[in-house]
Design an enzyme around this catalytic site. Structure first.
Site, PDB file in Angstrom:
ATOM      1  CG  ASP A 101     -23.761   9.631   4.662  1.00 18.47           C
ATOM      2  OD1 ASP A 101     -23.065  10.229   3.588  1.00 18.47           O
ATOM      3  OD2 ASP A 101     -24.725   9.791   5.043  1.00 18.47           O
ATOM      4  CG  LEU A 106     -17.417   5.774  11.841  1.00 16.87           C
ATOM      5  CD1 LEU A 106     -16.669   4.954  12.895  1.00 16.87           C
ATOM      6  CD2 LEU A 106     -18.754   5.270  11.464  1.00 16.87           C
ATOM      7  CG  ASP A 157     -29.265  -1.840   4.375  1.00 15.56           C
ATOM      8  OD1 ASP A 157     -28.579  -1.070   4.718  1.00 15.56           O
ATOM      9  OD2 ASP A 157     -30.610  -1.490   4.493  1.00 15.56           O
ATOM     10  NE  ARG A 163     -27.793  -5.450   5.656  1.00 15.28           N
ATOM     11  CZ  ARG A 163     -27.512  -4.235   6.115  1.00 15.28           C
ATOM     12  NH1 ARG A 163     -26.559  -3.573   5.913  1.00 15.28           N
ATOM     13  NH2 ARG A 163     -28.553  -3.757   6.815  1.00 15.28           N
TER      14      ARG A 163
HETATM   15  P1  IMP Z   1     -23.480   8.787   9.205  1.00 16.79           P
HETATM   16  O1  IMP Z   1     -23.617   8.643  10.770  1.00 16.79           O
HETATM   17  O2  IMP Z   1     -24.102   9.837   8.553  1.00 16.79           O
HETATM   18  O3  IMP Z   1     -21.871   8.708   8.954  1.00 16.79           O
HETATM   19  O4  IMP Z   1     -24.028   7.373   8.853  1.00 16.79           O
HETATM   20  C1  IMP Z   1     -23.445   6.236   8.693  1.00 16.79           C
HETATM   21  C2  IMP Z   1     -24.445   5.208   8.286  1.00 16.79           C
HETATM   22  O5  IMP Z   1     -25.401   5.394   7.491  1.00 16.79           O
HETATM   23  C3  IMP Z   1     -23.351   4.016   7.549  1.00 16.79           C
HETATM   24  O6  IMP Z   1     -22.975   2.980   8.616  1.00 16.79           O
HETATM   25  C4  IMP Z   1     -24.520   3.436   6.701  1.00 16.79           C
HETATM   26  O7  IMP Z   1     -25.216   2.327   7.365  1.00 16.79           O
HETATM   27  C5  IMP Z   1     -25.580   4.467   6.337  1.00 16.79           C
HETATM   28  N1  IMP Z   1     -25.134   4.894   5.081  1.00 16.79           N
HETATM   29  C6  IMP Z   1     -24.780   5.981   4.644  1.00 16.79           C
HETATM   30  N2  IMP Z   1     -24.518   6.363   3.441  1.00 16.79           N
HETATM   31  C7  IMP Z   1     -25.049   5.049   2.802  1.00 16.79           C
HETATM   32  C8  IMP Z   1     -25.251   4.748   1.490  1.00 16.79           C
HETATM   33  O8  IMP Z   1     -24.726   5.262   0.578  1.00 16.79           O
HETATM   34  N3  IMP Z   1     -25.551   3.411   1.312  1.00 16.79           N
HETATM   35  C9  IMP Z   1     -26.282   2.574   2.255  1.00 16.79           C
HETATM   36  N4  IMP Z   1     -26.003   3.095   3.806  1.00 16.79           N
HETATM   37  C10 IMP Z   1     -25.343   4.231   3.823  1.00 16.79           C
END
Ligand code: IMP
Ligand code: MG
Length: 174
Positions: A101, A106, A157, A163
């Site tokens: 996202d 990551l 989720d 999930r």
């Molecule tokens: P980032 O650090 O913003 O890339 O967050 C990633 C984490 O946010 C993912 O591993 C998910 O657990 C959660 N996440 C981001 N987008 C979504 C979504 O559309 N649905 C559900 N979980 C999400």
């Protein structure tokens, strides 16, 4: 208020794409063993389906992280809730995630794993929301690029629900 889930990617579409990625990974890791690192909980459904379609030798490990910050915005500082059982030293490591996202979680995680001395380190994600990227992350294998919508299913989720859906959907409130 009731919740409905609109299908974005059907079970057949997701299965077909995982088959393709599995074949690609099998080619790329020809003659080697690939060590899959699943990021719990979201990555678990994808990792199981992917692992079944990889034809080179596979070993697995699991880790669980939580990102400091609010529910909707990850800070990028990651706390390990459950660490890997085995060292990564000299392994060909492929991290398997549900979604990238903002990229904060990551990018932090990949740096942390790199410090453990794997022979190689790559990232495979089922979903990518490129419009949301704040921090650059190098993704080696992507299932689908999707628009900026909150999705559930296949490990993802909404408030710990959905999930187990065998497809990717969008929660709609009415
Ligand atoms: P980032 O650090 O913003 O890339 O967050 C990633 C984490 O946010 C993912 O591993 C998910 O657990 C959660 N996440 C981001 N987008 C979504 C979504 O559309 N649905 C559900 N979980 C999400
Ligand atoms: Mg996740």
């Amino acid at each position: 208020m009731s919740e409905r889930v609109r299908v974005m990617l059907s079970e057949e579409e997701v299965d077909r794409r995982i088959q393709e990625i599995g074949e690609q990974i099998s080619k790329d890791y020809e003659g080697r063993q690939v060590h899959l690192v699943c990021v719990l909980k979201g990555g678990s459904f994808f990792m199981c389906e992917l692992a079944k379609r990889i034809t080179v030798p596979v070993s697995l490990d699991f880790m669980s992280v939580s990102s400091y910050g609010s529910e909707t915005k990850s800070s990028g500082v990651v706390r390990i809730v459950k660490d890997l059982d085995e060292p990564l030293k000299d392994k060909d490591v492929l991290v398997v995630e549900d979604i990238v996202d903002s990229g904060r979680t990551l990018s932090y995680l990949m740096e942390m794993l790199k410090d453990r001395g794997p022979k190689s380190l790559r990232l495979c994600t089922l979903l990518d929301k490129p419009d949301r990227r704040v921090v650059d992350v190098n993704v080696d294998y992507t299932g689908f690029q999707i628009p900026d919508e909150f999705v559930v299913g296949y490990g993802l989720d909404y408030d710990q629900k959905y999930r187990n859906l065998p497809y990717i959907g969008v929660v709609e409130l009415d």
